[in-house]
Design a protein around this motif. Structure first.
Motif, PDB file in Angstrom:
ATOM      1  N   ALA A  13       0.802  -1.049  -0.020  1.00 22.22           N
ATOM      2  CA  ALA A  13      -0.036  -0.046   0.181  1.00 22.22           C
ATOM      3  C   ALA A  13       1.120   1.214  -0.144  1.00 22.22           C
ATOM      4  O   ALA A  13       2.045   1.335   0.528  1.00 22.22           O
ATOM      5  CB  ALA A  13      -0.870  -0.032   1.275  1.00 22.22           C
ATOM      6  N   THR A  67     -11.102   4.437   2.060  1.00 22.06           N
ATOM      7  CA  THR A  67     -11.173   3.300   3.157  1.00 22.06           C
ATOM      8  C   THR A  67     -12.556   2.432   2.865  1.00 22.06           C
ATOM      9  O   THR A  67     -12.608   1.250   3.582  1.00 22.06           O
ATOM     10  CB  THR A  67     -11.045   3.679   4.308  1.00 22.06           C
ATOM     11  N   LEU A  94      -5.164  -7.126   0.356  1.00 21.00           N
ATOM     12  CA  LEU A  94      -5.530  -6.223   1.348  1.00 21.00           C
ATOM     13  C   LEU A  94      -5.696  -6.728   2.725  1.00 21.00           C
ATOM     14  O   LEU A  94      -5.964  -6.125   3.781  1.00 21.00           O
ATOM     15  CB  LEU A  94      -7.007  -5.536   1.085  1.00 21.00           C
ATOM     16  N   HIS A  97      -4.374  -4.862   5.810  1.00 21.63           N
ATOM     17  CA  HIS A  97      -5.211  -3.637   6.029  1.00 21.63           C
ATOM     18  C   HIS A  97      -6.668  -3.801   6.482  1.00 21.63           C
ATOM     19  O   HIS A  97      -7.434  -2.894   6.460  1.00 21.63           O
ATOM     20  CB  HIS A  97      -5.038  -2.946   4.751  1.00 21.63           C
ATOM     21  N   GLU A 100      -8.103  -1.337   8.406  1.00 19.91           N
ATOM     22  CA  GLU A 100      -8.323   0.159   7.759  1.00 19.91           C
ATOM     23  C   GLU A 100      -9.338   0.286   6.830  1.00 19.91           C
ATOM     24  O   GLU A 100      -9.506   1.044   6.277  1.00 19.91           O
ATOM     25  CB  GLU A 100      -7.284   0.271   7.129  1.00 19.91           C
TER      26      GLU A 100
END
Ligand SMILES: NC(=O)c1ccc[n+]([C@@H]2O[C@H](COP(=O)([O-])OP(=O)(O)OC[C@H]3O[C@@H](n4cnc5c(N)ncnc54)[C@H](OP(=O)(O)O)[C@@H]3O)[C@@H](O)[C@H]2O)c1
Length: 346
Positions: A13, A67, A94, A97, A100
């Motif tokens: 990212a 997000t 992902l 994450h 997030e």
């Protein structure tokens, strides 16, 4: 922003993804903020579009600070394909994450011929949520929506299923979509009584669909303390410059989607969209950027829920808030050409 088009499993990212000018706006009176632009997987995220292109778009959105990713059991084609696609990206790219991300999904609109493949019953909503968790390859979604009101099911039952989704930990927040104002208020009251305040309502809102202004939904959002995540703010692309000449580009949605027919591109549409495009040019921006800036002028609008079929569209559209605020004169002009019902068939 970091380069994209990385081979699968090697995505890193962008380190500066939160240094952007993208604002995060509070959803009603909740503690949750959402990005001013959320990304939806309704169209071109089924098996009808190249996986690598879809993956690039989603990862690029995350690199730009987006997000919030919006899904539904119906999105494809075929139904459920968009959730399966996102599940793959989550697992391969992902997963580090997940904390997030705000992932939403919806149930209630038809996904098959069976009696539990539609509607707002507890059976329909909660079994669909289990399938969504399986396909998204996650233990919970952040927002679970009732996709549309179902007059044949008691609202208490639909709302009770949303509350159960939250209390069971399968969802963090509850949302509703396409609910008319009165029913939205009733749902908000019932959810509050159940200890699961309504986080967001997801209506359609754009310069060509001004129903939320006319029917009191904006005021209700303030009154009941929920945020609005407004979908199709570009009227599926009609509020961009791509259809102004009257010809429909080969790859455009109006040519390849069951949800946007080319015959909405008529003289009335072109006249209004061209006038809006001229105003945008005078301001040094594009029609798309003007239309997005316009929906986000309202504090009740937590997020503009956009689609994109390329990373270019994302880059371009996210610059919408880099322009000076709209003046009263400009807003009045936009009222003249932003006429409710333009190019709307449903
Ligand atoms: N709750 C509901 O019932 C409901 C219903 C509909 C949608 N939604 C949600 O809202 C999301 C967004 O809806 P939407 O895709 O209709 O939103 P939209 O932002 O109004 O339209 C997006 C489409 O416009 C075109 N476009 C975007 N930027 C452009 C640009 N700068 N220049 C030219 N064309 C551009 C692209 O289509 P092409 O390039 O393919 O032409 C893109 O896919 C959906 O994915 C879904 O999550 C919810």
């Amino acid at each position: 922003m970091s380069a994209i088009a990385t081979p699968e499993g090697t995505y890193r990212a962008a380190a500066d993804r939160y240094d952007t000018t993208l604002a995060y706006r509070r959803a009603g009176t909740s503690g949750l903020v959402l990005p001013a632009f959320s990304f939806g997987l309704w169209q071109k995220f089924g098996t009808d579009y190249p996986y690598e292109t879809q993956r690039d778009i989603v990862l690029h959105a995350f690199d730009l600070g987006i997000t919030h990713f919006d899904n539904a059991n119906r999105y494809g084609p075929p139904h459920r394909a968009a959730e399966k696609f996102f599940g793959q990206v989550l697992r391969r790219d992902l997963a580090p994450h997940r904390d997030e991300l705000i992932l939403s999904t919806k149930a209630g609109n038809p996904i098959g011929p069976g009696p539990y493949q539609r509607g707002g019953s507890r059976k329909s909503l909660l079994t669909s949520l289990d399938h969504s968790l399986r396909d998204l390859e996650t233990d919970y979604v952040d927002i679970f929506y009732s996709h549309s009101p179902d007059p044949s099911t008691p609202l208490e039952e639909t709302v009770g299923a949303l509350a159960s989704a939250v209390t069971s930990g399968k969802a963090l927040y509850a949302g509703i979509s396409n609910y008319p104002v009165e029913r939205a208020h009733e749902a908000a009251v019932l959810l509050r009584e159940a200890g699961v305040p309504l986080l967001v309502h997801q209506p359609r809102y754009s310069l060509f669909d001004r129903r939320p202004e006319h029917d009191g939904l904006i005021e209700l959002a303030d009154q009941d303390g929920f945020g609005l995540v407004v979908y199709s703010p570009l009227a599926q692309g009609l509020l961009t410059d791509k259809y102004l000449t009257g010809t429909v580009p080969e790859t455009a949605r109006a040519r390849n989607s069951a949800f946007l027919s080319p015959d909405v591109i008529d003289d009335t549409y072109r006249e209004r969209a061209t006038a809006l495009d001229e105003l945008a040019r005078e301001r040094g921006q594009s029609l798309a950027q003007l239309a997005l800036q316009w929906v986000l002028r309202l504090p009740q609008v937590t997020s503009a829920l956009i689609g994109a079929s390329s990373t270019w569209q994302l880059d371009h559209n996210l610059r919408a808030l880099d322009f000076p605020p709209l003046t009263e004169t400009e807003l009045a002009l936009m009222d003249t050409y932003g006429v409710h019902g333009t190019a709307l068939r449903i």
